[in-house]
Motif scaffolding. Structure first.
Motif, mmCIF file in Angstrom:
data_model
loop_
_atom_site.group_PDB
_atom_site.id
_atom_site.type_symbol
_atom_site.label_atom_id
_atom_site.label_comp_id
_atom_site.label_asym_id
_atom_site.label_seq_id
_atom_site.Cartn_x
_atom_site.Cartn_y
_atom_site.Cartn_z
ATOM 1 N N ASP A 245 7.184 5.466 7.119
ATOM 2 C CA ASP A 245 7.708 4.372 7.944
ATOM 3 C C ASP A 245 7.405 2.989 7.355
ATOM 4 O O ASP A 245 7.985 1.996 7.790
ATOM 5 N N ALA A 246 6.514 2.917 6.381
ATOM 6 C CA ALA A 246 6.172 1.624 5.770
ATOM 7 C C ALA A 246 7.367 1.085 4.985
ATOM 8 O O ALA A 246 8.094 1.845 4.338
ATOM 9 N N GLU A 247 7.547 -0.219 5.059
ATOM 10 C CA GLU A 247 8.624 -0.861 4.311
ATOM 11 C C GLU A 247 8.106 -1.783 3.217
ATOM 12 O O GLU A 247 8.744 -1.913 2.182
ATOM 13 N N SER A 248 6.944 -2.429 3.443
ATOM 14 C CA SER A 248 6.496 -3.403 2.453
ATOM 15 C C SER A 248 5.068 -3.210 1.956
ATOM 16 O O SER A 248 4.739 -3.660 0.866
ATOM 17 N N GLU A 249 4.208 -2.537 2.723
ATOM 18 C CA GLU A 249 2.793 -2.466 2.352
ATOM 19 C C GLU A 249 2.185 -1.116 2.700
ATOM 20 O O GLU A 249 2.243 -0.674 3.846
ATOM 21 N N ILE A 250 1.623 -0.472 1.681
ATOM 22 C CA ILE A 250 0.837 0.746 1.870
ATOM 23 C C ILE A 250 -0.516 0.478 1.245
ATOM 24 O O ILE A 250 -0.601 -0.035 0.123
ATOM 25 N N GLY A 251 -1.570 0.807 1.974
ATOM 26 C CA GLY A 251 -2.912 0.626 1.449
ATOM 27 C C GLY A 251 -3.784 1.817 1.782
ATOM 28 O O GLY A 251 -3.665 2.393 2.860
ATOM 29 N N VAL A 252 -4.646 2.192 0.843
ATOM 30 C CA VAL A 252 -5.581 3.298 1.040
ATOM 31 C C VAL A 252 -6.940 2.832 0.543
ATOM 32 O O VAL A 252 -7.073 2.436 -0.619
ATOM 33 N N LEU A 253 -7.946 2.847 1.425
ATOM 34 C CA LEU A 253 -9.318 2.512 1.061
ATOM 35 C C LEU A 253 -10.194 3.694 1.440
ATOM 36 O O LEU A 253 -10.383 3.984 2.633
ATOM 37 N N VAL A 254 -10.698 4.388 0.418
ATOM 38 C CA VAL A 254 -11.485 5.609 0.623
ATOM 39 C C VAL A 254 -12.540 5.704 -0.479
ATOM 40 O O VAL A 254 -12.544 4.912 -1.413
ATOM 41 N N TYR A 255 -13.397 6.704 -0.362
ATOM 42 C CA TYR A 255 -14.211 7.068 -1.516
ATOM 43 C C TYR A 255 -13.364 7.963 -2.408
ATOM 44 O O TYR A 255 -13.126 7.631 -3.549
#
Length: 190
Positions: A45-55
């Motif tokens: 569903d994202a159109e402009s921004e995907i972010g993933v913050l994990v170990y």
């Protein structure tokens, strides 16, 4: 729908808590209870921004459907930013010790291998961080999945909050700001 969600401009100072409550879409008692199709739909569903913050977030990097979505979104012009823990860092070693698993660095290296083909795409960036994570953060435009971290438990056993940005509320903004601070201090993957 909550009145604050429908008319956020009518917020008074005493209604901020109500606005924050309306940021919550759902709460899952454990990450493993979040339906796999929700992860795919969330990012799709994202159109402009995907972010993933994990170990490591190995469960996500191993999902070929999610990687395909990341590729398609980047090709359509979305920004895809992935933050993984630096496998050689003290914080990763400490998290291993706290969870008693002794494999987090290897999981991170596996995630890097899985994501590496995406790095040739414009708009996809991967950085390594040395940050103590209190939460893993997954972003799709104005929605977040926040996986809390609990001492001595793997992230899969901890709760996940599904949040959406609402005018006048600050919960989502706080997590997004946290993501940005980690991003700014992280090292681009060579």
């Amino acid at each position: 729908m909550d009145e604050v969600y429908l008319w956020p401009e009518a917020l008074g100072a005493d209604q901020v808590a109500s606005a924050s409550g309306s940021e919550i879409i759902n709460i899952y008692p454990h990450r493993w209870t979040v339906p796999s199709e929700l992860w795919r739909n969330f990012f799709d569903d994202a159109e402009s921004e995907i972010g993933v913050l994990v170990y490591s977030g190995l469960f996500l990097s191993e999902d070929a459907g999610v990687r395909r979505i990341f590729r398609q979104k980047a090709e359509a012009g979305a920004r895809v930013r992935i933050l993984l823990g630096d496998p050689d860092s003290e914080v990763v070693a400490q998290r291993d010790a706290d969870e008693g698993i002794e494999s987090l660095a290897a999981k991170i290296k596996n995630a890097i291998v899985m994501y590496r083909p995406l790095l040739s795409l414009e708009g996809v960036e991967l950085r390594l961080h040395r940050t103590v994570l209190y939460n893993s953060i997954y972003r799709a435009d104005e929605q977040l999945l926040v996986n809390t971290h609990i001492y001595s438990f793997p992230a899969s056993e901890a709760p996940v909050f599904h949040l959406r940005r609402v005018a006048g509320a600050t919960m989502v903004s706080t997590y997004v700001d946290s993501f940005e601070h980690v991003w700014d201090a992280a090292t681009p993957l060579e």
